[in-house]
Enzyme design. Sequence first.
Site, mmCIF file in Angstrom:
data_model
loop_
_atom_site.group_PDB
_atom_site.id
_atom_site.type_symbol
_atom_site.label_atom_id
_atom_site.label_comp_id
_atom_site.label_asym_id
_atom_site.label_seq_id
_atom_site.Cartn_x
_atom_site.Cartn_y
_atom_site.Cartn_z
ATOM 1 N N CYS A 1 0.806 -1.227 0.000
ATOM 2 C CA CYS A 1 0.000 0.000 0.000
ATOM 3 C C CYS A 1 0.837 1.274 0.000
ATOM 4 O O CYS A 1 0.306 2.367 -0.213
ATOM 5 C CB CYS A 1 -0.950 0.013 1.183
ATOM 6 S SG CYS A 1 -2.152 -1.303 1.090
ATOM 7 N N HIS B 1 -3.344 7.275 2.652
ATOM 8 C CA HIS B 1 -3.760 5.980 2.111
ATOM 9 C C HIS B 1 -5.096 5.607 2.744
ATOM 10 O O HIS B 1 -5.311 5.825 3.943
ATOM 11 C CB HIS B 1 -2.690 4.932 2.427
ATOM 12 C CG HIS B 1 -3.137 3.537 2.121
ATOM 13 N ND1 HIS B 1 -3.606 3.169 0.877
ATOM 14 C CD2 HIS B 1 -3.196 2.418 2.901
ATOM 15 C CE1 HIS B 1 -3.926 1.884 0.907
ATOM 16 N NE2 HIS B 1 -3.692 1.404 2.108
ATOM 17 N N ASN C 1 -10.281 0.044 -0.076
ATOM 18 C CA ASN C 1 -8.824 0.092 -0.144
ATOM 19 C C ASN C 1 -8.374 -0.423 -1.522
ATOM 20 O O ASN C 1 -8.438 -1.618 -1.791
ATOM 21 C CB ASN C 1 -8.236 -0.777 0.980
ATOM 22 C CG ASN C 1 -6.719 -0.729 1.025
ATOM 23 O OD1 ASN C 1 -6.065 -0.222 0.121
ATOM 24 N ND2 ASN C 1 -6.159 -1.281 2.080
HETATM 25 O O1 UT7 Z 1 -3.795 -1.149 3.609
HETATM 26 C C1 UT7 Z 1 -2.816 -1.958 4.177
HETATM 27 C C2 UT7 Z 1 -2.789 -1.920 5.641
HETATM 28 N N1 UT7 Z 1 -4.010 -2.472 6.192
HETATM 29 C C3 UT7 Z 1 -4.628 -1.865 7.178
HETATM 30 O O2 UT7 Z 1 -4.216 -0.799 7.579
HETATM 31 C C4 UT7 Z 1 -5.797 -2.568 7.811
HETATM 32 C C5 UT7 Z 1 -5.654 -2.533 9.318
HETATM 33 N N2 UT7 Z 1 -6.697 -3.274 10.029
HETATM 34 C C6 UT7 Z 1 -7.985 -2.871 10.054
HETATM 35 O O3 UT7 Z 1 -8.344 -1.918 9.413
HETATM 36 C C7 UT7 Z 1 -8.920 -3.599 10.995
HETATM 37 O O4 UT7 Z 1 -8.182 -4.479 11.815
HETATM 38 C C8 UT7 Z 1 -10.021 -4.413 10.258
HETATM 39 C C9 UT7 Z 1 -10.999 -3.450 9.605
HETATM 40 C C10 UT7 Z 1 -9.413 -5.342 9.235
HETATM 41 C C11 UT7 Z 1 -10.821 -5.242 11.287
HETATM 42 O O5 UT7 Z 1 -11.356 -4.375 12.302
HETATM 43 P P1 UT7 Z 1 -11.142 -4.711 13.846
HETATM 44 O O6 UT7 Z 1 -11.833 -3.654 14.616
HETATM 45 O O7 UT7 Z 1 -9.677 -4.884 14.072
HETATM 46 O O8 UT7 Z 1 -11.932 -6.068 14.003
HETATM 47 P P2 UT7 Z 1 -11.395 -7.476 14.500
HETATM 48 O O9 UT7 Z 1 -10.603 -8.135 13.446
HETATM 49 O O10 UT7 Z 1 -10.789 -7.335 15.860
HETATM 50 O O11 UT7 Z 1 -12.766 -8.247 14.673
HETATM 51 C C12 UT7 Z 1 -13.726 -7.876 15.682
HETATM 52 C C13 UT7 Z 1 -14.909 -8.795 15.581
HETATM 53 C C14 UT7 Z 1 -14.549 -10.269 15.548
HETATM 54 O O12 UT7 Z 1 -15.574 -10.978 16.221
HETATM 55 P P3 UT7 Z 1 -15.367 -11.451 17.749
HETATM 56 O O13 UT7 Z 1 -14.168 -12.339 17.718
HETATM 57 O O14 UT7 Z 1 -15.151 -10.196 18.525
HETATM 58 O O15 UT7 Z 1 -16.646 -12.153 18.038
HETATM 59 C C15 UT7 Z 1 -14.609 -10.624 14.085
HETATM 60 O O16 UT7 Z 1 -14.870 -11.990 13.862
HETATM 61 O O17 UT7 Z 1 -15.615 -8.540 14.343
HETATM 62 C C16 UT7 Z 1 -15.754 -9.760 13.602
HETATM 63 N N3 UT7 Z 1 -15.697 -9.455 12.187
HETATM 64 C C17 UT7 Z 1 -16.784 -9.105 11.471
HETATM 65 N N4 UT7 Z 1 -18.065 -8.970 11.790
HETATM 66 C C18 UT7 Z 1 -18.913 -8.586 10.825
HETATM 67 C C19 UT7 Z 1 -14.605 -9.436 11.379
HETATM 68 N N5 UT7 Z 1 -14.968 -9.081 10.141
HETATM 69 C C20 UT7 Z 1 -16.307 -8.874 10.169
HETATM 70 C C21 UT7 Z 1 -17.237 -8.479 9.184
HETATM 71 N N6 UT7 Z 1 -18.531 -8.343 9.551
HETATM 72 N N7 UT7 Z 1 -16.890 -8.220 7.917
#
Ligand code: UT7
Length: 332
Positions: free
Chosen positions: A116, A256, A286
Amino acid sequence: MSKITAAITAVNGYVPDYILTNQELETIVDTNDEWIQTRTGIKERRILKGEGLGSSDMAVPAVQGLCKKRGIDPMEIELLICATATPDHVFPATANIICDKIGAKNAFAFDLLAACSGFLYALVTGSKYIESGQYKKVVIVGADKMSSITDYSDRSTCILFGDGSGAVLLEPSTEGYGIKDSILRSDGSGRVHLQQKAGGSVKPSSHKTVDAKEHFVYQDGQPVFKFAVVRMADVSTEIMEKNSLTADDVAWLVPHQANKRIIDATGRRMGIGPEKVMMNIDKYGNTTNATIPLCLWEWEKKLHKGDNLILAAFGGGFTWGSIWVKWAYDTK
Ligand code: UT7
């Protein structure tokens, strides 16, 4: 003789027509519009549909439109760098394919891979050829067909990515416009958190790698998020301090577009209000190497000659960086 800087003298973008909405994703994986918007800021993204189409097919209209806007013939391009994480093929370079398709027969061309942050790396690399006086027309294009490496059964990644391309033209300025300073960084120990596991020389493609879905983006979201928030904000404030720029001096932050929460945190650390932050993640998601030029393209009419822009990115590798740009023109 006055110092030569690399000015951005034109910008253009291209996104495919197909709109993949959060509502459509709700029918594909267990997700919902509210979760996606709250956690990422994304409402929809564009997808390149059609057999046999790759990143070059989005880069070509972006670069052709760029040449048209500036009134130059592709034969005048001396160097074209394509920043991409989704090249048409492992080799030859997508940049070569773009040059062939647009008839840029006098250019030498190569791809640059920094996930990215690739567009920033390519912009700085291209600027050196201008600053040295070697070339007068350098094109930097960011293009990614992220849908080609996205697993649409993995709700943690498929909601994030979209397809698109954006391009800028670099030309010499003797009045101090263009790339003023840059800070680029990388830390390969972060590779475990964000990668495409198979298809390279370590793990060549096989039935086994395909069955294990190892040709798709793998991302451990939380560690990437933590690094991105800190690093993008650090590097953006660092370039301001290094050049004695206050928040008032900065007209626009061009970040970004990976997550609205990361962008908001970066703006806050810089002391820059949301009204001065370019953000189109809601429409495109993204698009990896295309996010920053797509922002410049969309905001072009609001940019004024002399505006100070801070470009900032964080991505797989890990890679990150910031660039201070003095905008070179007003749009009529
Ligand atoms: O561009 C290159 C660099 N990349 C980035 O900068 C991305 C960085 N990371 C992020 O932006 C975030 O970590 C994400 C958007 C990918 C995820 O957000 P998060 O707040 O970190 O969520 P998480 O992965 O901690 O998941 C929280 C909960 C989980 O459920 P439990 O375990 O708390 O029950 C996931 O299973 O949300 C769940 N979850 C979803 N729920 C509904 C994960 N994806 C989804 C989804 N819809 N699409």
